[in-house]
Write an enzyme that holds these catalytic residues in place. Structure first.
Site, mmCIF file in Angstrom:
data_model
loop_
_atom_site.group_PDB
_atom_site.id
_atom_site.type_symbol
_atom_site.label_atom_id
_atom_site.label_comp_id
_atom_site.label_asym_id
_atom_site.label_seq_id
_atom_site.Cartn_x
_atom_site.Cartn_y
_atom_site.Cartn_z
ATOM 1 C CG HIS A 1 -1.971 3.425 4.399
ATOM 2 N ND1 HIS A 1 -2.069 2.221 4.158
ATOM 3 C CD2 HIS A 1 -1.034 3.635 5.649
ATOM 4 C CE1 HIS A 1 -1.553 1.481 5.177
ATOM 5 N NE2 HIS A 1 -0.876 2.171 6.150
ATOM 6 C CB CYS B 1 -0.966 -0.034 1.196
ATOM 7 S SG CYS B 1 -1.983 1.400 1.135
ATOM 8 C CG ASP C 1 -3.293 -0.052 -3.178
ATOM 9 O OD1 ASP C 1 -3.912 -1.055 -3.715
ATOM 10 O OD2 ASP C 1 -3.256 0.236 -2.197
#
Length: 481
Positions: free
Chosen positions: A122, A72, A284
């Protein structure tokens, strides 16, 4: 003379028209953990994605789009900076991105765009190494140039999903299934900004189909309850029932997101900006789903690294679908989007502009500088590699590890490494890999050195237990132990 005057007048008119053409809007939709193979237009007969299938039929589809570091935070940092992980500093999860250059949103913002971000971020990091900031408020100076803000660092509680709005540090919760509510908000943003006549760049970051797999809305889970699931041939027999169970939830999330995507496209059409809006759908990274007998991401096989990347821009590309075989890596996205919008690429970008759609570009670079979580649990050491249209070549820190002919062996069940008939191919790929690493300043040092330099030895994911596995086909094994 008349002919020359006509030519000059035509050329001048074309130049003026190009200069006066409106800046295109950008709607960038990022799913989480959606692998390239699990979509209707890619041939998966299990999944129901009619909206994305139709979208691909009128868009440019990059068949070899790759998440070079398939996890990620590194993937998102590459996307936001146009740089590789060892350059932007995010080579494991939960390290804060501290950009060394102009970010994607900053580049669009400086060109006069209204920038917006909705969903999972994130990139703020958790310096405690134990996910401590995943639900924390993210201050404005850590948003990398995005103005409009409804986001959370990281949550996969899709039916109780926290977010922060603007500069208010009070946590809020999306009603219902968060992808639905986030899509509603994105549709409002599109309508409002289209009415303002100012170009917009909206990044919608959706959490699904990342696990947990059983939390999609009931109407979509019902589509797959007890339904037969056709598995990829590289899922070994002992894992096939487990794979079917998790794939039912995975596909349910995908069906839900397909319905969300339909509403986004409808909002663009209602706002009458479809002709001048670049719409991108991607992910991603992927998910192994027990292919090769392993789970999740981080691994250099196609189920983990390959992602969908579909871009529609009617004014530039028309409405007829087109497939591009040239590999596209996540650092390439920033320069490609900027050039599609007619904007300059800032200094320090390592990715390559792919907006010309030319075939024959260089292979995508694969890189795992530090093994974390599932890479450690399956026993995979740090690696570097190349993924071209035809071949995948991977070298672990201990030496050459994997070589596949992806055209002849699309499920990567026959590791050709060391075979005499591919000696020249292996040597060529090895030399090309060395050249790429030198080009981007990657010394391919042991993982422990990067951990030491970054001061992340206390991170939970760096210290996950180490396991060992052998290939179901007997042609590779773990490299960490």
């Amino acid at each position: 003379m008349t002919s020359r005057r006509t030519f000059l007048a035509s050329a001048l008119a074309g130049t003026l028209a190009a200069k006066s053409a409106p800046l295109p809007n950008v709607l960038f939709v990022l799913a989480d953990e959606w692998r390239a193979q699990s979509i209707g237009y890619a041939g998966d007969t299990n999944v129901r994605t009619p909206v994305l299938d139709r979208f691909a039929s009128e868009s440019v589809r990059f068949d070899n789009a790759v998440a070079g570091t398939p996890v990620c935070c590194p993937a998102r940092a590459c996307l936001m900076t146009g740089q590789y992980p060892l350059t932007n500093g995010v080579f494991i999860n939960d390290v804060e991105l501290k950009p060394r250059g102009t970010t994607l949103a900053e580049a669009f913002g400086r060109a006069g765009y209204r920038t917006g971000y909705i969903g999972k971020w994130h990139l703020y990091g958790s310096p405690d190494g134990n996910y401590g900031r995943r639900l924390a408020y993210i201050p404005p100076d850590k948003r990398l140039g995005f103005d409009y803000w409804k986001a959370c660092e990281c949550s996969h509680e899709y039916n109780h999903s926290l977010y922060y709005e603007g500069n208010d540090p009070t946590p809020k919760y999306w009603p219902g299934y968060d992808a639905d509510s986030q899509t509603d908000d994105a549709c409002r943003f599109i309508a409002d900004e289209a009415a303002s006549k100012r170009p917009f760049f909206l990044f919608l970051s959706l959490g699904p189909p990342h696990f947990p797999y059983e939390t999609a809305p009931e109407q979509f889970r019902a589509l797959y309850a007890n339904r037969p699931i056709e598995l990829r041939p590289n899922v070994p027999e002992p894992r096939r029932e487990q794979a079917r169970q998790i794939l039912r939830g995975y596909y349910a999330h995908m069906a839900a997101l397909d319905a969300c995507f339909a509403r986004l496209l409808a909002a663009v059409n209602r706002a009458r900006v479809a002709e001048d809006t670049i719409v991108v759908f991607t992910s991603d990274h992927g998910d192994m789903m027990w292919s090769q007998g392993i789970t999740t991401k981080l691994h250099p096989w196609d189920e983990s690294i390959r992602v969908p990347f579909v871009v529609r821009y009617p004014r530039r590309f028309g409405a007829k679908g087109r497939r591009v075989r040239t590999p596209l890596s996540q650092p390439d996205i920033l320069p490609t989007l900027l050039r599609l919008a007619g904007l300059d690429i800032p200094g320090g970008v390592q990715g390559v502009d792919r907006s010309n759609l030319r075939e024959g570009g260089q292979p995508a670079l694969l890189s795992l500088p530090v093994p974390i979580t599932e890479a450690r649990r399956w026993g995979f050491a740090e690696y570097r590699g190349l993924r071209s249209e035809q071949h995948t070549y991977v070298r672990s820190i201990h030496g050459p590890w994997l070589l596949y002919d992806n055209a002849a062996d699309p499920y990567q069940m026959h590791n050709l490494l060391g075979r005499s008939e591919v000696r020249d191919v292996q040597a060529s790929l090895d030399g090309a890999l060395n050249a790429r690493l030198k080009e981007i300043g990657d010394d391919f040092l042991p993982a422990a050195e990067y951990v030491r330099r970054a001061g992340v030895g206390h991170y939970k994911e760096v210290n996950a237990p180490v396991g060992h596995i052998r290939s179901p086909w007997g042609d590779w094994e773990s490299t960490l132990t």
